[in-house]
Motif scaffolding. Sequence first.
Motif, mmCIF file in Angstrom:
data_model
loop_
_atom_site.group_PDB
_atom_site.id
_atom_site.type_symbol
_atom_site.label_atom_id
_atom_site.label_comp_id
_atom_site.label_asym_id
_atom_site.label_seq_id
_atom_site.Cartn_x
_atom_site.Cartn_y
_atom_site.Cartn_z
ATOM 1 N N ASN A 199 0.822 -1.216 0.000
ATOM 2 C CA ASN A 199 0.000 0.000 0.000
ATOM 3 C C ASN A 199 0.849 1.257 0.000
ATOM 4 O OD1 ASN A 199 -2.567 -1.213 -0.034
ATOM 5 N ND2 ASN A 199 -2.364 -1.686 2.135
ATOM 6 N N PHE A 200 1.958 1.236 0.709
ATOM 7 C CA PHE A 200 2.853 2.388 0.771
ATOM 8 C C PHE A 200 3.309 2.805 -0.626
ATOM 9 C CE2 PHE A 200 7.174 4.070 0.865
ATOM 10 C CZ PHE A 200 7.044 5.139 1.726
ATOM 11 N N ARG B 40 2.046 2.215 -3.629
ATOM 12 C CA ARG B 40 0.949 2.761 -4.455
ATOM 13 C C ARG B 40 0.588 4.171 -4.013
ATOM 14 N NH1 ARG B 40 -1.180 -2.453 -3.700
ATOM 15 N NH2 ARG B 40 -2.689 -1.650 -2.207
ATOM 16 N N ARG B 41 0.557 4.397 -2.720
ATOM 17 C CA ARG B 41 0.203 5.718 -2.200
ATOM 18 C C ARG B 41 1.252 6.763 -2.572
ATOM 19 N NH1 ARG B 41 -3.645 6.165 2.081
ATOM 20 N NH2 ARG B 41 -4.974 4.347 1.989
ATOM 21 N N ALA C 188 0.927 7.585 -6.285
ATOM 22 C CA ALA C 188 -0.236 8.445 -6.535
ATOM 23 C C ALA C 188 0.050 9.884 -6.102
ATOM 24 C CB ALA C 188 -1.456 7.902 -5.791
ATOM 25 N N SER C 189 0.748 10.042 -5.003
ATOM 26 C CA SER C 189 1.077 11.386 -4.523
ATOM 27 C C SER C 189 2.054 12.095 -5.462
ATOM 28 C CB SER C 189 1.652 11.290 -3.107
ATOM 29 O OG SER C 189 1.636 12.532 -2.478
ATOM 30 N N LEU D 60 0.722 5.697 5.339
ATOM 31 C CA LEU D 60 -0.011 5.599 4.077
ATOM 32 C C LEU D 60 -0.611 6.963 3.755
ATOM 33 C CD1 LEU D 60 -1.717 2.136 4.662
ATOM 34 C CD2 LEU D 60 0.477 2.650 3.560
ATOM 35 N N VAL D 61 0.131 7.731 2.979
ATOM 36 C CA VAL D 61 -0.261 9.112 2.695
ATOM 37 C C VAL D 61 -1.436 9.167 1.734
ATOM 38 C CG1 VAL D 61 2.063 10.004 3.108
ATOM 39 C CG2 VAL D 61 1.400 9.338 0.799
ATOM 40 N N PRO D 62 -2.283 10.194 1.850
ATOM 41 C CA PRO D 62 -3.321 10.393 0.838
ATOM 42 C C PRO D 62 -2.690 10.872 -0.467
ATOM 43 C CG PRO D 62 -3.398 12.145 2.476
ATOM 44 C CD PRO D 62 -2.364 11.159 2.934
ATOM 45 N N TYR D 63 -3.428 10.769 -1.540
ATOM 46 C CA TYR D 63 -2.912 11.088 -2.873
ATOM 47 C C TYR D 63 -2.379 12.510 -2.982
ATOM 48 C CZ TYR D 63 -6.944 13.961 -3.966
ATOM 49 O OH TYR D 63 -7.869 14.954 -3.971
#
Length: 130
Positions: free
Chosen positions: A18-19, A21-22, A25-26, A115-118
């Motif tokens: 998940n990290f 991908r996040r 995306a960011s 897990l940062v938001p986009y």
Amino acid sequence: MITIATYATKRYAYALPNFGRRIAASIVHAKKKKGTFLFVTDKSETIEHLANKYVKEVLPDGWNFELIQLDIQDDDLKNYKNDAQLMIAHMQGVAMTEARRIGSKYFWSLESDVLVPYNALKVSEQVLEL
């Protein structure tokens, strides 16, 4: 140029799918076409495989990935105790030194289980503009 860095040993690889991908995306949302991602870790083959699969392979085109494997052992370290915290600080220092060496203007440091938001990178940049 921006450098993004994270730190994880084989014991802390659980969030990498998940990290990665996040982070990707960011980066895309912030429209960063080029940059460097530093992954500071131990010398285990497990973490090398996971870092490549879940971080390197999902980074946008134009991004460099550097795996920095240190001779560290954390199998016997207790979470959140001094020795573990000093190991993390050492890993962070190695990443910051490398970012300076390659001439980064900005350095974004993230723990591997954050897990940062986009929009996290873009918002961080906007805060710096204030």
